[in-house]
Motif scaffolding. Sequence first.
Motif, PDB file in Angstrom:
ATOM      1  N   GLN A  75       0.859  -1.182   0.000  1.00  0.00           N
ATOM      2  CA  GLN A  75       0.000   0.000   0.000  1.00  0.00           C
ATOM      3  C   GLN A  75       0.897   1.234   0.000  1.00  0.00           C
ATOM      4  O   GLN A  75       1.719   1.416   0.909  1.00  0.00           O
ATOM      5  N   GLY A  76       0.753   2.071  -1.043  1.00  0.00           N
ATOM      6  CA  GLY A  76       1.579   3.267  -1.118  1.00  0.00           C
ATOM      7  C   GLY A  76       3.054   2.927  -1.076  1.00  0.00           C
ATOM      8  O   GLY A  76       3.555   2.133  -1.865  1.00  0.00           O
ATOM      9  N   THR A 114      -3.420  -9.168   4.193  1.00  0.00           N
ATOM     10  CA  THR A 114      -3.901  -8.243   3.169  1.00  0.00           C
ATOM     11  C   THR A 114      -4.140  -6.884   3.810  1.00  0.00           C
ATOM     12  O   THR A 114      -4.245  -6.763   5.036  1.00  0.00           O
ATOM     13  N   VAL A 115      -4.236  -5.853   2.944  1.00  0.00           N
ATOM     14  CA  VAL A 115      -4.540  -4.504   3.424  1.00  0.00           C
ATOM     15  C   VAL A 115      -5.622  -3.891   2.537  1.00  0.00           C
ATOM     16  O   VAL A 115      -5.712  -4.185   1.348  1.00  0.00           O
ATOM     17  N   TYR A 116      -6.460  -3.041   3.163  1.00  0.00           N
ATOM     18  CA  TYR A 116      -7.509  -2.349   2.416  1.00  0.00           C
ATOM     19  C   TYR A 116      -7.792  -1.042   3.141  1.00  0.00           C
ATOM     20  O   TYR A 116      -8.363  -1.045   4.234  1.00  0.00           O
ATOM     21  N   TYR A 415       5.669  -4.977  -7.882  1.00  0.00           N
ATOM     22  CA  TYR A 415       4.956  -3.818  -7.347  1.00  0.00           C
ATOM     23  C   TYR A 415       5.716  -2.552  -7.727  1.00  0.00           C
ATOM     24  O   TYR A 415       6.846  -2.328  -7.289  1.00  0.00           O
ATOM     25  N   TYR A 446       0.487   0.985  -8.765  1.00  0.00           N
ATOM     26  CA  TYR A 446      -0.623   0.598  -7.912  1.00  0.00           C
ATOM     27  C   TYR A 446      -0.600   1.421  -6.632  1.00  0.00           C
ATOM     28  O   TYR A 446       0.455   1.684  -6.062  1.00  0.00           O
ATOM     29  N   LYS A 447      -1.788   1.806  -6.169  1.00  0.00           N
ATOM     30  CA  LYS A 447      -1.901   2.451  -4.865  1.00  0.00           C
ATOM     31  C   LYS A 447      -1.930   1.411  -3.752  1.00  0.00           C
ATOM     32  O   LYS A 447      -1.516   1.675  -2.627  1.00  0.00           O
ATOM     33  N   GLU A 448      -2.420   0.223  -4.111  1.00  0.00           N
ATOM     34  CA  GLU A 448      -2.588  -0.851  -3.140  1.00  0.00           C
ATOM     35  C   GLU A 448      -2.570  -2.158  -3.910  1.00  0.00           C
ATOM     36  O   GLU A 448      -3.081  -2.232  -5.034  1.00  0.00           O
ATOM     37  N   ASN A 450      -2.991  -6.467  -3.348  1.00  0.00           N
ATOM     38  CA  ASN A 450      -3.144  -7.762  -2.688  1.00  0.00           C
ATOM     39  C   ASN A 450      -3.209  -8.800  -3.797  1.00  0.00           C
ATOM     40  O   ASN A 450      -4.058  -8.717  -4.682  1.00  0.00           O
ATOM     41  N   GLN A 463      -4.259   1.331 -10.953  1.00  0.00           N
ATOM     42  CA  GLN A 463      -5.081   0.450 -10.145  1.00  0.00           C
ATOM     43  C   GLN A 463      -6.453   0.220 -10.754  1.00  0.00           C
ATOM     44  O   GLN A 463      -7.042   1.082 -11.366  1.00  0.00           O
ATOM     45  N   ASN A 467     -10.323  -2.036  -6.989  1.00  0.00           N
ATOM     46  CA  ASN A 467      -9.282  -2.458  -6.052  1.00  0.00           C
ATOM     47  C   ASN A 467      -8.471  -1.265  -5.574  1.00  0.00           C
ATOM     48  O   ASN A 467      -7.292  -1.343  -5.317  1.00  0.00           O
TER      49      ASN A 467
END
Length: 468
Positions: A75-76, A114-116, A415, A446-448, A450, A463, A467
């Motif tokens: 993420q980021g 995972t992250v969201y 990534y 990608y910003k995030e 998984n 992205q 997602n």
Amino acid sequence: MAATGVLAAGMSVGLASMPSAAVSAPAAPVAAQVMDEILEPGESASTDNLSLIANLPKPEAFAAEGAYNSDFAFQGKHAFVGNYNGFSIYDISVPAKPKLVNTVVCPGAQNDITVYGDLLFLSTDSVRSDDSCNSTAGQASNPTMWEGMKIWDISDINNPEYIKSVRTACGSHTHTLVPDGESVLIYVSSYSPSTNNVYCQPPHDAISIIDVPLDDPTAAEVIDVPVLFPGSTGRSNTSGCHDITVYPELDIAAGACMGDGILMDISNPREPVVTERVRDEANFAFWHSATFNNDGTKVVFTDELGGGGAAICRPAFRENQGANGIYDIVDGQLEFASYYKIPRENTIRENCVAHNGTLIPVKGKDIMVQSWYQGGISVFDFTDSENPTELAWFDRGPLSAERLILGGSWSSGWYNGHIYSSDIQQGFDVLEMKDPSIASANGSKYKEFNAQTQPSYKDAPGQSKKNG
């Protein structure tokens, strides 16, 4: 699951608990292509176009041999790496100089992660005395025992806060995030029911679906336990899924479910429907994971023969054992195209078999980077699904000359311009691939990310709408 010892990665909790992945005597051995020399402990090798540019050893809290690094998420500017004893957060704003930001100790194998947004999710698939981070090994027959999903608030990256637990049937070996408006759904994959486990009674031909309201994640709960494939029989009795990959942009999912490879319609993600199911009785022992190509016209399934703890990359095993199975999707049906296995021989002291990977976002081509435990990392092109070709690889020698120590790359993935690897024993790796075949991927950001929530990159770099 009864176990004599914890294995890695899709790994299950012990070979004895995975009869479907047991190593059987192969027929008609075919020798593997070898490197000029078999690597010794402490050595490494790679193709000229792939190089290791950074390595951070496991944090002190996870230094023990039995504290296995597992899956990762991004993420980021941060990478999140699961470990059987908790998770770590890394700053990767300068990929060649990653920095450890935080280590959170919270035992619960295998801590698939995972992250969201401001939420982080951890899978626990080992019987614990309770749902706290101070839990100890529990008794499966005790109704106070716990295994399932843990939810963390990571809005303050330096101080993650454990905010919710959700018990799920047979625990949570892996899990998959499915965005759904004001909620994120979690498809929980678990397997190996036992009459001795109070919350994991047979049959278990199902997944659990958790609804996590984004405005109140502490209200997360199981909303359904849909049966996907009742009455499975054969070489590998399917009693749950090991891994599910969703492609929200196309409303489809692929499941690797022990003895079965399946496709699902997730146009209503709260009610997934199995639309196709295939088996490979001749060669696949344990359907482990799945990756779509970007067009959603192919699926790469992996076979984790030996449960991740055996030396399968040896001349004693056929080239299509413990390999990938590449399938075309034709009119909604899975049609087998070919197998792919790394063309290198390992020593008897290196656990090696197909494992986790991701696509590299190269427009117009299907290119994947994949972990093979102590077989290293392989980048291969399956644009021609009947003739996959390796483009690059990186490998280390065995961890020991005297015994097989469970190790190697559990997960590898692309990534934002680099390849990252979570190595079971040797920590967090950053690799750089310089090759014209993947040059176009460097425009995608990608910003995030998984791995089991697959984004689309066919319309524009970046992205997927569902997602982000």
